[in-house]
Design a protein around this motif. Structure first.
Motif, PDB file in Angstrom:
ATOM      1  N   ASN A  86       5.286 -11.093   1.791  1.00 36.00           N
ATOM      2  CA  ASN A  86       4.639  -9.818   1.491  1.00 36.00           C
ATOM      3  C   ASN A  86       3.974  -9.895   0.113  1.00 36.00           C
ATOM      4  N   LEU A  87       2.998 -10.761   0.000  1.00 37.12           N
ATOM      5  CA  LEU A  87       2.311 -10.991  -1.268  1.00 37.12           C
ATOM      6  C   LEU A  87       1.250  -9.929  -1.522  1.00 37.12           C
ATOM      7  N   PRO A  88       0.913  -9.716  -2.799  1.00 35.62           N
ATOM      8  CA  PRO A  88      -0.207  -8.818  -3.102  1.00 35.62           C
ATOM      9  C   PRO A  88      -1.502  -9.347  -2.488  1.00 35.62           C
ATOM     10  N   ILE A  89      -2.391  -8.433  -2.175  1.00 35.41           N
ATOM     11  CA  ILE A  89      -3.677  -8.785  -1.556  1.00 35.41           C
ATOM     12  C   ILE A  89      -4.427  -9.824  -2.390  1.00 35.41           C
ATOM     13  N   ASP A  90      -4.481  -9.627  -3.706  1.00 34.95           N
ATOM     14  CA  ASP A  90      -5.251 -10.559  -4.539  1.00 34.95           C
ATOM     15  C   ASP A  90      -4.670 -11.969  -4.491  1.00 34.95           C
ATOM     16  N   ALA A  91      -3.361 -12.121  -4.372  1.00 31.99           N
ATOM     17  CA  ALA A  91      -2.751 -13.443  -4.251  1.00 31.99           C
ATOM     18  C   ALA A  91      -3.149 -14.096  -2.919  1.00 31.99           C
TER      19      ALA A  91
END
Length: 161
Positions: free
Chosen positions: A89-94
């Motif tokens: 569940n990574l941030p979108i930018d990552a």
């Protein structure tokens, strides 16, 4: 016996983690991208019944495995057989950064150039993760995670694995 399901947004690192686990534990590896789509242009999803048969064949032929993908409709078919799940569940930018830095995937694309031709479409797709309400969405993945009763891990960065 280790049976791991990995899911998350495109670009979250599912394939990389699955390869690492497969190598470390001698697990068979199934990338759902390879069965989720019919080999045609424009892309069209494989009928669920056909995909289900391919997933069942893989599970029947392998005692220990890792299955990864973003397709909650396909993942639901294997959750009851999993010994553990991992939600990336990574941030979108990552995820966007990972997609931009993704090495060539020869099992999916004939060339790195062909893969890169899809990059802008992929970035748009990644950016919609939180707002979509389909089988590929954050909401669908969160539901898979919440409903699983066994060992489960949520990773919110690639460094945390």
């Amino acid at each position: 016996m280790k049976r791991v399901v990995i899911f998350g947004n495109s670009g979250s690192g599912k394939s990389t983690l699955a390869r690492q686990l497969a190598e470390a534990y001698g697990l068979a590896h199934l990338d759902l991208d390879l069965i989720a789509w019919l080999p045609q242009t424009p892309p069209e999803r494989t009928p669920l019944q056909q995909a289900s048969l391919e997933i069942a064949r893989f599970i029947d032929n392998n005692n220990a495995w890792v299955i990864e993908g973003c397709y909650s409709d396909l993942l639901k078919m294997v959750m009851s057989k999993a010994s553990e799940i991992i939600f990336l569940n990574l941030p979108i930018d990552a995820c966007v950064t990972n997609a931009r830095n993704r090495p060539w995937e020869p099992h999916k694309y004939a060339s790195k150039a062909e893969q890169d031709n899809n990059l802008s479409m992929l970035v748009d797709w990644i950016m919609q993760y939180e707002s979509r309400r389909d089988t590929f969405s954050l909401a669908a993945h969160q539901a898979l995670f919440d409903e699983f009763d066994g060992k489960k891990t949520m990773l919110c960065s690639n460094e945390s694995r």
